[in-house]
Write an enzyme that holds these catalytic residues in place. Structure first.
Site, mmCIF file in Angstrom:
data_model
loop_
_atom_site.group_PDB
_atom_site.id
_atom_site.type_symbol
_atom_site.label_atom_id
_atom_site.label_comp_id
_atom_site.label_asym_id
_atom_site.label_seq_id
_atom_site.Cartn_x
_atom_site.Cartn_y
_atom_site.Cartn_z
ATOM 1 N N GLU A 55 -4.007 3.429 -38.759
ATOM 2 C CA GLU A 55 -3.635 4.401 -39.781
ATOM 3 C C GLU A 55 -3.938 3.845 -41.181
ATOM 4 O O GLU A 55 -3.600 2.693 -41.486
ATOM 5 C CB GLU A 55 -2.140 4.698 -39.643
ATOM 6 C CG GLU A 55 -1.572 5.680 -40.631
ATOM 7 C CD GLU A 55 -0.077 5.910 -40.403
ATOM 8 O OE1 GLU A 55 0.482 6.827 -41.022
ATOM 9 O OE2 GLU A 55 0.533 5.142 -39.599
ATOM 10 N N LYS A 124 -2.098 13.959 -40.842
ATOM 11 C CA LYS A 124 -0.854 13.638 -40.139
ATOM 12 C C LYS A 124 0.154 14.778 -40.299
ATOM 13 O O LYS A 124 0.327 15.327 -41.384
ATOM 14 C CB LYS A 124 -0.289 12.340 -40.710
ATOM 15 C CG LYS A 124 0.946 11.798 -40.002
ATOM 16 C CD LYS A 124 1.302 10.429 -40.573
ATOM 17 C CE LYS A 124 2.479 9.790 -39.871
ATOM 18 N NZ LYS A 124 2.742 8.417 -40.357
ATOM 19 N N CYS A 180 0.557 8.142 -35.913
ATOM 20 C CA CYS A 180 1.814 7.387 -35.897
ATOM 21 C C CYS A 180 3.048 8.220 -35.555
ATOM 22 O O CYS A 180 3.305 8.507 -34.397
ATOM 23 C CB CYS A 180 1.993 6.663 -37.227
ATOM 24 S SG CYS A 180 3.133 5.241 -37.099
ATOM 25 N N GLY A 370 7.965 1.533 22.181
ATOM 26 C CA GLY A 370 7.045 0.623 22.850
ATOM 27 C C GLY A 370 6.651 -0.494 21.901
ATOM 28 O O GLY A 370 6.312 -0.238 20.746
ATOM 29 N N SER A 372 4.152 -3.704 21.370
ATOM 30 C CA SER A 372 2.923 -4.328 21.869
ATOM 31 C C SER A 372 2.775 -5.770 21.424
ATOM 32 O O SER A 372 1.963 -6.510 21.980
ATOM 33 C CB SER A 372 1.712 -3.537 21.369
ATOM 34 O OG SER A 372 1.586 -3.666 19.959
ATOM 35 N N LEU A 375 0.999 -5.330 14.821
ATOM 36 C CA LEU A 375 1.588 -5.042 13.517
ATOM 37 C C LEU A 375 2.465 -3.794 13.508
ATOM 38 O O LEU A 375 3.621 -3.825 13.060
ATOM 39 C CB LEU A 375 0.475 -4.869 12.479
ATOM 40 C CG LEU A 375 -0.281 -6.114 12.026
ATOM 41 C CD1 LEU A 375 -1.497 -5.707 11.205
ATOM 42 C CD2 LEU A 375 0.632 -7.021 11.203
ATOM 43 N N ASN A 460 -7.861 5.665 27.374
ATOM 44 C CA ASN A 460 -6.820 6.661 27.127
ATOM 45 C C ASN A 460 -5.863 6.837 28.292
ATOM 46 O O ASN A 460 -4.726 7.281 28.091
ATOM 47 C CB ASN A 460 -7.457 8.000 26.752
ATOM 48 C CG ASN A 460 -7.951 8.013 25.313
ATOM 49 O OD1 ASN A 460 -7.641 7.107 24.550
ATOM 50 N ND2 ASN A 460 -8.716 9.019 24.955
ATOM 51 N N THR A 496 -4.609 8.146 20.360
ATOM 52 C CA THR A 496 -4.811 9.020 21.517
ATOM 53 C C THR A 496 -3.951 10.265 21.371
ATOM 54 O O THR A 496 -2.731 10.181 21.271
ATOM 55 C CB THR A 496 -4.460 8.276 22.820
ATOM 56 O OG1 THR A 496 -5.269 7.094 22.894
ATOM 57 C CG2 THR A 496 -4.731 9.152 24.028
#
Length: 663
Positions: A55, A124, A180, A370, A372, A375, A460, A496
């Site tokens: 400014e 302004k 400003c 389930g 396995s 992750l 599958n 699946t």
């Protein structure tokens, strides 16, 4: 798209912008003009399209009653004329602050200049006249001006607070300027300018520094950019301003839709230029999706209608240009460790709360899952355990089953047992091979006759047997089946359908991508949530290759569908912003080029596009309930993503052809 065009951010909807803080001398326009020109030249070398200066930068802000001296006003006008003359060869636009006399009144103004032309002048609107500010003593509010045009520095240009500057060479760059205090008021002028189409808001500021003010500035600029779905460029006065009663920190910053993308070093004694590539296409995409933005424009039609559109003639920098912007490699995972930990905890709590609420609603006291040893099922099991704690139920009410098939490894089987026992679940093992073999015999599949045919049916049958067992176990024990499949698998159709891992009664991982699940498990392992035995089990899971373990031998999922770190990247920018394949590839290359060649990125993006748009939607259209966890999106047809199951990927694959095959 030519090869060099592909490596140019401007060709992908970006525009490089800068906020500049020159060193000034109070009431010395010649010196300040030269300092401004020097930073403009630097910005041009750095391929900047727009630079914003502080400014009243040509005079310095802290001139006080010197603003009423005609010599200073004339010197500022002359400095502006010299600046336009000396910058006419530079390929950028710049916003310059100076006092301007018009019709017997003095205005605090921003002048937009480009290629030696005065494009427009914005006064302004709000003049602070409290505490240390006395601007109403010298200046007149901009919205009181009657003139719509001005003669300044030997040129005529539009004048007013109602100007929108549209950059002809940059489709989504529409600039509004405020100064400003305009940002500090309850209804900033930029709010209405954004509704009128402004995507970039520039604020030429002085803003002296007092304790805590820099944080407040960040809040104001960040929140305004988020509310307006715009970029906000803020540049405050710095070194050289008078310190008679005040101090100045030269705070300059660029926000994009609430995110800080560039910031100056405060209290520097040297001139500064902070630049970033602003993603204008992202802003346009967000506005298109957030329909209430358009609703607000309709409700403020009178304010929107008053704006004038001013054309800005500029050129796009050509050739290969490095992207000046940090692109997170894992967009679902914050790079900052503290932020990442907070994100992980938030996602985890959402998952737990979602499952606990579903249990209360159904009245069920038992969960069937389930496990396995991989992750996804690990994270889901941890969520089940914490949900039981939340509900005051014993963890033995988690009926956890590991179900080895024809390719289950000793490692994952042992991990599953270790984890189930460590969390305190009721753990059992069901060998699905006999029932799978019976089905394969019924189907007259060659494997049942001794042939090593490991086709989709072979895979599958195993996935289906596991799910079938889980649902019947849930019937038997009056429980619900907790799903384990994640967002990445749903995006790629790596599940699946119906009788497999696509189906459950409630899926806690439904909107959590694979890359984030890895960090979630790591965060839980490092936290005090569970016992040392659980932590050890979790760390073993993190050290295991991702595999469906349905085919004997080494079967790595990422060898088939691509690295999850790349596919999650592709998913985020496709789902969250709807970017073109060429832009997704450019961003991926910018983030990953030190690990993946462009040809590799292009290959796996092609796989993603085919699977996401053409072959997998029917699985998502029938997905079970599950909580949305992040703004990156959910693929539920009841949430973020509704799409036909029989669409073609041809348009996306054709667009991918524009990506060069080599670097």
């Amino acid at each position: 798209m030519a090869r060099n065009d592909f490596f140019n951010p401007y060709r992908h909807g970006f525009a490089r912008m800068a906020v500049a803080t020159p060193r000034v001398r109070v009431a010395d326009p010649d010196y300040n003009g030269a300092a401004t020109l020097e930073l403009m030249q630097r910005a041009a070398r750095e391929k900047v399209a727009l630079a914003v200066f502080p400014e009243l930068g040509l005079s310095a802000y802290s001139c006080e009653d010197l603003f009423h001296q005609q010599a200073l006003i004339d010197a500022c006008e002359a400095a502006l004329a010299a600046l336009m003359r000396d910058s006419r060869h530079l390929r950028l636009a710049a916003l310059i602050g100076l006092p301007v006399a018009l019709g017997g009144l003095l205005y605090n103004c921003a002048a937009l200049i480009a290629r030696g032309q005065l494009v427009g002048v914005v006064p302004k609107t709000y003049l602070p006249n409290y505490r240390e500010f006395y601007e109403a003593r010298q200046f007149t509010p901009g919205d009181a001006a009657r003139a719509s045009e001005i003669a300044l520095a030997g040129q005529r240009a539009p004048f007013g607070t109602d100007l929108l500057f549209r950059f002809s060479a940059l489709r989504n760059l529409v600039l509004h300027v405020e100064i400003c205090e305009d940002l500090w008021v309850p209804a900033p002028p930029s709010s209405f300018a954004a509704l009128a189409g402004a995507t970039v808001i520039a604020n030429l500021s002085a803003s002296n520094i007092v304790i805590g003010k820099e944080g407040y500035r960040r809040q104001l600029a960040g929140n305004q950019s988020a509310r307006c779905l715009a970029a906000y460029l803020y540049s405050a006065a710095g070194p050289g301003e008078s310190t008679t009663d005040l101090a100045w920190d030269g705070h300059a910053m660029i926000y994009e839709n609430g995110t800080l993308v560039a910031e100056s070093q405060r209290f520097s004694s040297a001139p500064q230029l902070a630049a970033a590539d602003v993603d204008l296409e992202r802003l346009a995409a967000d506005r298109m999706r957030q329909n209430t933005f358009g609703d607000a424009a309709q409700r403020h039609a009178a304010e929107v209608a008053r704006f004038r559109n001013i054309d800005v003639q500029t050129e796009i920098p050509r050739g290969r240009i490095r992207l000046e912007r940090k692109i997170e490699r894992l967009p679902y995972v914050p790079g900052d460790p503290a932020t990442r930990d907070t994100r992980c905890e938030e996602v985890y709590r959402i998952q737990v709360q979602g499952l606990a609420t579903r249990m209360r609603a159904t009245g069920t006291k038992k969960l069937v899952i389930g496990v396995s040893g991989g992750l996804d099922s690990t994270q889901a099991l941890i969520v089940c355990a914490r949900a039981m704690d939340e509900l005051g139920l014993p963890r033995r009410n988690i009926l956890a089953y590991t179900m080895p098939g024809f390719a289950t490894s000793t490692r994952t089987r042992n991990q599953a047992w270790q984890l189930m026992r460590a969390v305190g679940a009721t753990a059992e093992e069901i060998d699905i091979r006999p029932s799978c073999m019976q089905m394969l015999k019924d189907l007259r599949h060659p494997f049942a006759k001794g042939r090593k045919l490991y086709d989709l049916t072979f895979e599958n049958v195993q996935a289906g047997e596991r799910t079938s067992h889980l649902f019947r176990l849930a019937n038997q024990h009056q429980g619900i089946v907790v799903g384990t499949g994640d967002l990445s698998e749903l995006a790629l159709g790596w599940c699946t359908y119906g009788v497999g891992d696509q189906m459950s009664h409630y899926n806690v991982n439904a909107s959590v991508p694979k890359t984030l699940i890895q960090y979630l498990i790591g965060w839980i392992a490092a936290s005090g949530e569970f016992s040392a035995d659980v932590k050890r089990a979790l760390r073993r899971v993190l050290d295991t290759d991702i595999s469906p373990e349905l085919v004997p031998g080494r079967q790595r999922t990422e060898d088939v569908i691509g690295p999850y770190e790349l596919q999650d990247f592709n998913l985020y920018y496709t789902l969250r912003f709807g970017y073109s394949p060429a832009k997704v590839a450019f961003l991926a290359w910018s983030a990953w080029h030190d690990k993946y060649r462009l040809a590799v990125i292009r290959k796996w993006l092609g796989v993603f596009l085919k699977r996401f748009f053409e072959t997998s939607q029917f699985k998502r259209s029938a997905m079970p309930n599950g909580p949305k966890v992040g703004s990156g999106g959910s693929l539920s047809p009841r949430g973020d993503w509704r799409a036909p199951s029989d669409s073609s990927a041809a348009a996306w694959l054709a667009a991918l052809d524009s990506v060069p095959a080599r670097e």
